[in-house]
Design an enzyme around this catalytic site. Structure first.
Site, mmCIF file in Angstrom:
data_model
loop_
_atom_site.group_PDB
_atom_site.id
_atom_site.type_symbol
_atom_site.label_atom_id
_atom_site.label_comp_id
_atom_site.label_asym_id
_atom_site.label_seq_id
_atom_site.Cartn_x
_atom_site.Cartn_y
_atom_site.Cartn_z
ATOM 1 N N PRO A 269 14.645 60.040 56.903
ATOM 2 C CA PRO A 269 14.769 61.201 57.791
ATOM 3 C C PRO A 269 13.437 61.877 58.058
ATOM 4 O O PRO A 269 12.724 62.226 57.132
ATOM 5 C CB PRO A 269 15.692 62.129 57.001
ATOM 6 C CG PRO A 269 15.443 61.778 55.572
ATOM 7 C CD PRO A 269 15.127 60.312 55.544
ATOM 8 N N ASP B 260 15.470 65.525 57.716
ATOM 9 C CA ASP B 260 15.042 66.094 56.447
ATOM 10 C C ASP B 260 14.729 67.559 56.729
ATOM 11 O O ASP B 260 13.889 67.850 57.573
ATOM 12 C CB ASP B 260 13.780 65.354 55.978
ATOM 13 C CG ASP B 260 13.461 65.662 54.535
ATOM 14 O OD1 ASP B 260 14.291 66.278 53.854
ATOM 15 O OD2 ASP B 260 12.356 65.278 54.099
ATOM 16 N N TRP C 90 12.207 65.775 48.056
ATOM 17 C CA TRP C 90 12.239 64.309 47.978
ATOM 18 C C TRP C 90 13.544 63.828 47.347
ATOM 19 O O TRP C 90 13.990 62.717 47.584
ATOM 20 C CB TRP C 90 11.062 63.775 47.146
ATOM 21 C CG TRP C 90 9.774 63.833 47.883
ATOM 22 C CD1 TRP C 90 8.716 64.652 47.613
ATOM 23 C CD2 TRP C 90 9.397 63.060 49.018
ATOM 24 N NE1 TRP C 90 7.713 64.426 48.511
ATOM 25 C CE2 TRP C 90 8.096 63.455 49.381
ATOM 26 C CE3 TRP C 90 10.039 62.067 49.767
ATOM 27 C CZ2 TRP C 90 7.420 62.898 50.465
ATOM 28 C CZ3 TRP C 90 9.371 61.511 50.840
ATOM 29 C CH2 TRP C 90 8.067 61.928 51.174
ATOM 30 N N GLN D 228 4.794 56.615 52.211
ATOM 31 C CA GLN D 228 6.110 56.857 51.615
ATOM 32 C C GLN D 228 6.327 56.044 50.347
ATOM 33 O O GLN D 228 7.359 56.170 49.706
ATOM 34 C CB GLN D 228 7.214 56.498 52.609
ATOM 35 C CG GLN D 228 7.222 57.347 53.834
ATOM 36 C CD GLN D 228 7.542 58.778 53.521
ATOM 37 O OE1 GLN D 228 8.375 59.066 52.672
ATOM 38 N NE2 GLN D 228 6.842 59.699 54.161
ATOM 39 N N TRP E 129 9.499 58.440 49.529
ATOM 40 C CA TRP E 129 10.908 58.106 49.756
ATOM 41 C C TRP E 129 11.306 56.782 49.106
ATOM 42 O O TRP E 129 12.384 56.646 48.552
ATOM 43 C CB TRP E 129 11.163 58.068 51.257
ATOM 44 C CG TRP E 129 12.591 58.096 51.638
ATOM 45 C CD1 TRP E 129 13.525 59.022 51.248
ATOM 46 C CD2 TRP E 129 13.279 57.163 52.477
ATOM 47 N NE1 TRP E 129 14.738 58.725 51.809
ATOM 48 C CE2 TRP E 129 14.625 57.595 52.568
ATOM 49 C CE3 TRP E 129 12.897 56.019 53.170
ATOM 50 C CZ2 TRP E 129 15.573 56.913 53.322
ATOM 51 C CZ3 TRP E 129 13.848 55.347 53.928
ATOM 52 C CH2 TRP E 129 15.165 55.782 54.005
ATOM 53 N N LYS F 51 -8.303 59.299 60.347
ATOM 54 C CA LYS F 51 -6.930 59.744 60.219
ATOM 55 C C LYS F 51 -6.620 60.806 61.297
ATOM 56 O O LYS F 51 -7.452 61.643 61.619
ATOM 57 C CB LYS F 51 -6.849 60.345 58.825
ATOM 58 C CG LYS F 51 -5.697 61.166 58.506
ATOM 59 C CD LYS F 51 -5.971 61.815 57.154
ATOM 60 C CE LYS F 51 -4.763 62.651 56.819
ATOM 61 N NZ LYS F 51 -4.720 63.074 55.463
ATOM 62 N N LYS G 80 -3.615 67.263 62.749
ATOM 63 C CA LYS G 80 -3.270 68.324 63.690
ATOM 64 C C LYS G 80 -4.488 69.186 64.000
ATOM 65 O O LYS G 80 -4.712 69.565 65.135
ATOM 66 C CB LYS G 80 -2.181 69.208 63.077
ATOM 67 C CG LYS G 80 -0.786 68.754 63.397
ATOM 68 C CD LYS G 80 0.208 69.800 62.943
ATOM 69 C CE LYS G 80 1.618 69.239 62.959
ATOM 70 N NZ LYS G 80 2.576 70.110 62.291
#
Length: 1043
Positions: free
Chosen positions: A47, A86, A520, A556, A560, A593, A596
RNA sequence: GGGCCUGUAGCUUAGGUUGGUUGGAGCACCCGGCUGAUAACCGGGAGGCCAAGAGUUCAAAUCUCUUCAGGCCCA
């Protein structure tokens, strides 16, 4: 009925049209439903958090998820695709804090938890529209109408159920976790928060003497945080390092040998003894301070691998309350957690000399104190990085906070076993990064002292003597325990804490542990909580566990991927997923990378508008292996559009242009394969090979290889060779069998490509399919079955023959270019010199070579001798030494002679005589070099297995034919300038030099045929819609055409 | 600071396991050709210390070590 598509490909228009088609006809739902009852292929969506805008990295993940699920669906599997969101966690809270201008937890509580959580809930779906739109726009088929959402009561209830399982298995316990803590804000900071607050600072670093209990000697330890010495409970040494006991300035001290050699360089000391770190284990020493009265045994030497020989003395002071390493070692040795610092960062009353002082401010005074007691051996300034609070700029303290844990260490063996049972792509992660993590697994610090999250369902009896604890595993259970359970309940804070719960033992009021849990854990529960298991859908869960496929980015791995495995392992002792595809990160144009704050990435929407979803998808799919990082920038997608998508479209456009004129009907007009040309059979062979290999690559997630294979097939084999070679077949006006054979082949391949590529580029393939489909075919390409190759159509010999022909075309064209005879001008003869085997493999394909290099006749020979001639030239390295000064004269004399004749004479008479300065000199073959060269009017080139020879003689007939083609070419370009349709008929007038005119007249029919002219006249003043003067090889020609 | 991944032409990349002809392509560039698929096609050219250094070997883009750069995770 095949229709004429738009000539110019507009990704945006096509894709919008297809999106509308899917929606109006419910194609996604049909793709799932039509496989009801088939073997399921189970996908679990990781999610995303919708509280930020999606960026290119998310696009990659969603494209990959989409294409593999589409592939499996077309392959006959039942593939449900439930979306998920999520919604909990610290990032959400921080976002809201920023928005509301709240600086810390006190501010949040002042603001009101209810109002705060309301804001969080709103914020989570702030960008939902953008996500839904983008998901839709890139063609990711996922059911966003029925997503699982981690904030729903049902979801939380399933999570609670699982926590109760952990509780019942005695895996849930309360311990300490050392966290970076801001004493001013009164809150712990997340790793993400401290990362932005590091500063370089000067701290005192001191060498402190700890006296051994039973011996007159000191351990020399080193620390940069003197204030933690108050809470010292042990000293750590490295088990494998050597420690020495020395006498220095009258004191006996112990430190690491390696450090002594650095620290005491140049100083004199007496070596008394030496031992390994291991031998020191358990040695007791006298505490520096007596403020603490620990309940457990303290003040002895422990072993720890992290003790470094980089700085310090090799002996590290341990304060488990103030360092994570210290804490972990403390746990191992069962050391007490002495925590003589209050939450506001000051010393408590029992630390009498410094009570009430901020700990870091007390450093100088503590140092002075130690100095007075003679326990200080040295003091230095230490420059290092230290974390500060990003909000208030206070120095952070590492501080052992109470926290709830899941004892993952207890199920470690199962974790390892279950991991070994998972297919990892790429494989190295299984035992590498992920395996390492699991082998060193630590207990999962589950609780968060925050507000917006799944509340920890543990209630403690407030009665001081009872202290009974319950872990609640369902809403029902909670309802039964409480006196007033609301009908309209919300399991979040603060409502959950308002429910009055009575202790089942003593009937006192119980109080919930105030924490919420790590988000998580929420997402890691998705594999059962999405079904509200076990309260509902028990069968559904059983059918969907373990899932077949999950796919997320590399970051992840320990997120996750781990939380799923961890929860699945302690709940069911099984792997939660069978296959996991880990994607590389998407980086910006400079391999940096995307962030924002730097704004160094393109808004995906812009790329979608300009280049379209298919180009974007194809770029992400084909640029790199999925697990490699991929640079993303608009130009790359633009290149993809030009290189592949447009080539594909232009080919399709070419086919439909002719097929629609001829009203090609796939039912009636299809010619059986046996009756088609070799060229058709060849492309079908290539095509079937591609299908079979594409399948192989997709099965192991090497999608980039599959994509490149198809791309190469489409561009090189299909477009640049098959279609180019088939153009003439389509130009004939009648519906010949050969033309229909071409259409049949093209039709089959375009229809097939639309299916092969449908999971990868779902829009353009749908557009093509919809135009080509017959009434009895599924209404969408995505409802078709994925293709299987027809191995009967694969013909390796034909493919290898074609390969040879293409090689010959290549060298033949190069040779033409070298000898300067344009391809327009035909040559009368060419000869191929090769062995019988090669001849057999290419003789049926020779027409292709004829046309490509424009030669009238090609014949075969076994050797080149008929085309070569031998000559001789003087051999300078022989003549020089032999005749010295005369050599130059000899060479001049030889060059006067005819070299062909010379060779003949030499072979016949073995010697010749030349006269130099009146002297006769006899030369033999030894004095010459034999040179082999082509006879005149012969040009030669070769491939690996054949020699190609041109007869370059240009007869007037050949020249006339070439000239006719020059004329045709000019007329064609004029037709185009007038924007005429392919079928339009014209009249042509040509004014030309009379000699050329006579030569051209022989080719009049040809010119008229090629240019669709009903009339062609040679006149002095051509007229018409377009009149142009041309210069062809220095000759002026004037052409006029009329429709 | 530790672990893992990556680095080949201006750009995108193949090859790397199993060392072995002169490191292949495509895009862009230059020259020439072809063309009713035209943001295409064909031929040729230019462009590479295979990130750097060291080692192993008769032989290294390929194996080993070190360094540098970028990335991810963990401190």
């Amino acid at each position: 009925m095949i229709e004429l598509p738009p000539q110019k490909y507009s990704p945006k228009n096509v894709e919008e049209k297809i999106l509308q088609f899917w929606e109006e006809n419910d194609i996604f739902k049909k793709q799932i439903d039509q496989r009801k009852g088939c073997t399921p292929y189970i996908f679990l969506e990781g999610p995303p958090t919708a509280n930020g805008m999606p960026h290119p990295g998310h696009i990659l993940t969603r494209v990959m998820k989409d294409l593999f699920t589409r592939y499996q669906a077309m392959n006959g599997h039942y593939v449900e695709r439930k979306a998920g969101w999520d919604t909990h966690g610290l990032p959400v809270e921080i976002e809201v804090e920023k928005k509301l201008g709240l600086k810390d937890k006190q501010d949040v509580e002042k603001y009101g938890i209810k109002k705060f959580n309301d804001e969080c809930k709103k914020s989570v779906f702030k960008y939902e529209n953008a996500w839904v739109e983008l998901t839709c726009r890139i063609g990711f088929w996922v059911d966003m109408d029925n997503p699982y959402i981690t904030l729903k009561n049902d979801y939380i209830e399933s999570v609670w159920w699982s926590l109760k399982q952990a509780w019942d298995k005695k895996l849930l316990y309360k311990g300490h976790k050392v966290v970076p803590y801001c004493p001013r804000c009164g809150t712990a900071l997340s790793a993400h928060e401290i990362a932005q607050g590091y500063k370089i600072v000067d701290d005192p670093s001191i060498f402190v003497k700890f006296k051994l209990k039973d011996e007159y000697a000191y351990f020399l330890a080193w620390t940069t945080t003197p204030w933690t010495l108050i809470s010292n409970v042990a000293l750590a040494v490295h088990p494998d390092q050597t420690y020495i006991k020395i006498r220095l300035n009258g004191d006996v001290m112990i430190l690491a040998e390696e450090r002594a050699s650095v620290l005491l360089k140049g100083e004199e000391y007496e070596l008394l003894d030496g031992f390994s770190g291991k031998e020191l284990e358990g040695t007791e020493y006298e505490p520096l301070f007596d403020f603490a009265k620990p309940e457990k045994k303290a003040w002895y030497v422990v072993l720890a691998d992290f003790v470094t020989m980089e700085d310090g003395t090799g002996i590290v002071h341990m304060a488990p309350a103030f360092g994570e390493d210290d804490y972990n070692v403390g746990k191992k040795y069962d050391l007490p957690v002495v925590q003589l610092v209050k939450l506001d960062g000051t010393f408590p009353d029992e630390v009498t000399p410094w009570k009430g002082q901020f700990v870091k401010d007390a450093d100088p005074s503590i140092i002075k104190h130690l100095e007075k007691r003679g326990l200080l051996e040295g003091i230095h300034k230490h420059t290092h990085e230290y974390p500060f609070c990003w909000r208030c700029d206070s120095p952070l303290l590492y501080y052992a906070m109470e926290s709830w844990f899941i004892a993952m260490t207890k199920v470690q063996d199962s974790l390892v076993r279950n991991n070994n049972n998972i297919n990892w792509y790429p494989e190295y992660l299984q035992q590498g990064r992920f395996g390492d993590f699991i082998r060193e697994v630590k207990d999962w610090a589950l609780s968060r002292k925050r507000y917006w999250g799944t509340p920890l369902p543990i209630w403690t009896c407030s009665d001081k003597t009872c202290k009974h604890q319950i872990c609640v595993g369902s809403v029902e259970e909670l309802r039964n325990l409480s006196e007033s359970f609301p009908d309209n309940y919300d399991l979040h804070k603060p409502f959950v804490d308002e429910i009055v719960v009575k202790c089942p033992k003593c009937k006192s009021q119980m109080k919930r542990e105030e924490e919420v849990i790590d988000c998580w854990y929420d997402s890691g529960s998705a594999f059962f909580a999405q079904w509200h298991y076990p309260f509902e859908n028990q069968d559904k869960f059983k059918d969907n566990f373990p899932v077949d496929f999950i796919c997320e980015a590399l970051d992840q791995t320990r997120g996750w991927f781990y939380s799923l495995l961890a929860i699945s392992t302690f709940l069911f002792d099984d792997r939660p997923y069978k296959n996991v595809l880990t994607l590389g990160l998407v980086l910006d144009e400079n391999n940096q990378k995307m962030s924002k704050s730097k704004r160094n990435y393109v808004d995906p929407i812009i790329v979608l508008d300009h280049e379209g979803a298919d180009s974007l998808r194809w770029y992400l799919i084909s640029a790199n292996a999925p697990w490699m990082s991929t640079r993303f920038f608009e130009q790359a997608v633009k290149d993809t559009l030009g290189k592949f998508i447009l080539t594909f479209w232009n080919s399709y456009n070419f086919f439909t242009t002719y097929a629609s004129i001829d009203k090609f009907d796939c039912k009636k007009d299809t010619i059986p394969i046996a009756k088609r040309q070799l060229l058709d059979k060849w492309i079908l062979s290539r095509y079937n090979k591609v299908i079979s290999n594409v399948r192989k690559h997709i099965e192991v997630f090497e999608i980039h290889k599959a994509a490149r294979l198809v791309e190469n097939f489409v561009i090189e084999d299909f477009s640049n060779w098959y279609l180019r070679r088939s153009r003439k077949r389509l130009w004939v006006e009648e519906k010949t069998e050969d033309k229909l054979a071409g259409y049949s082949t093209m039709y089959e391949i375009f229809l097939g490509l639309s299916k092969i590529l449908a999971p990868l580029i779902p829009f353009i393939t749908e557009e093509i399919y919809l135009n080509l489909r017959a009434d009895d075919m599924p209404e969408s390409v995505h409802l078709c079955d994925y293709l299987h190759s027809d191995d009967k159509q694969i013909d390796d010999e034909l493919e290898s023959g074609m390969e040879k022909i293409r090689d010959l075309v290549e060298v033949g064209r190069a040779l033409r270019s070298k000898i300067g005879i344009k391809v327009k001008y035909p040559l009368s003869n060419a000869t191929l010199v090769c062995d019988k085997k090669i001849e057999d493999s290419i003789k049926d394909l020779l027409d292709l070579l004829n046309e490509e290099i424009n030669v009238k006749k090609i014949s075969f020979e076994r050797d080149t001798s008929n085309f070569m001639t031998k000559t001789v030239k003087p051999n300078h390295s022989k003549l020089g030494p032999k005749y010295k000064a005369k050599a130059k004269g000899i060479v001049n004399a030889i060059e006067e002679l005819d070299s062909h004749q010379l060779y003949g004479d030499l072979t016949k008479t073995k010697k010749i005589t030349v006269s130099v300065d009146g002297e006769d000199i006899v030369l033999t073959m030894d004095d010459f070099q034999i040179v082999e060269s082509e006879k005149s009017h012969i040009a030669r080139t070769e491939t690996e297995d054949a020699v190609l020879l041109f007869d370059t003689t240009l007869t007037p007939d050949l020249e006339a034919e070439g000239f006719a083609r020059e004329i045709v070419r000019r007329i064609q370009s004029m037709r185009k300038e007038l924007d005429l349709d392919v079928e339009d008929r014209i009249t042509v007038g040509i004014n030309i030099d009379s000699e050329k005119k006579n030569a051209l007249q022989k080719w009049q029919d040809y010119i008229q045929g090629e240019t669709r002219s009903k009339e062609l006249s040679f006149i002095d003043r051509p007229s018409g819609k377009l009149v142009k003067k041309w210069k062809i090889d220095e000759l002026e020609v004037e052409i006029g055409i009329n429709k």
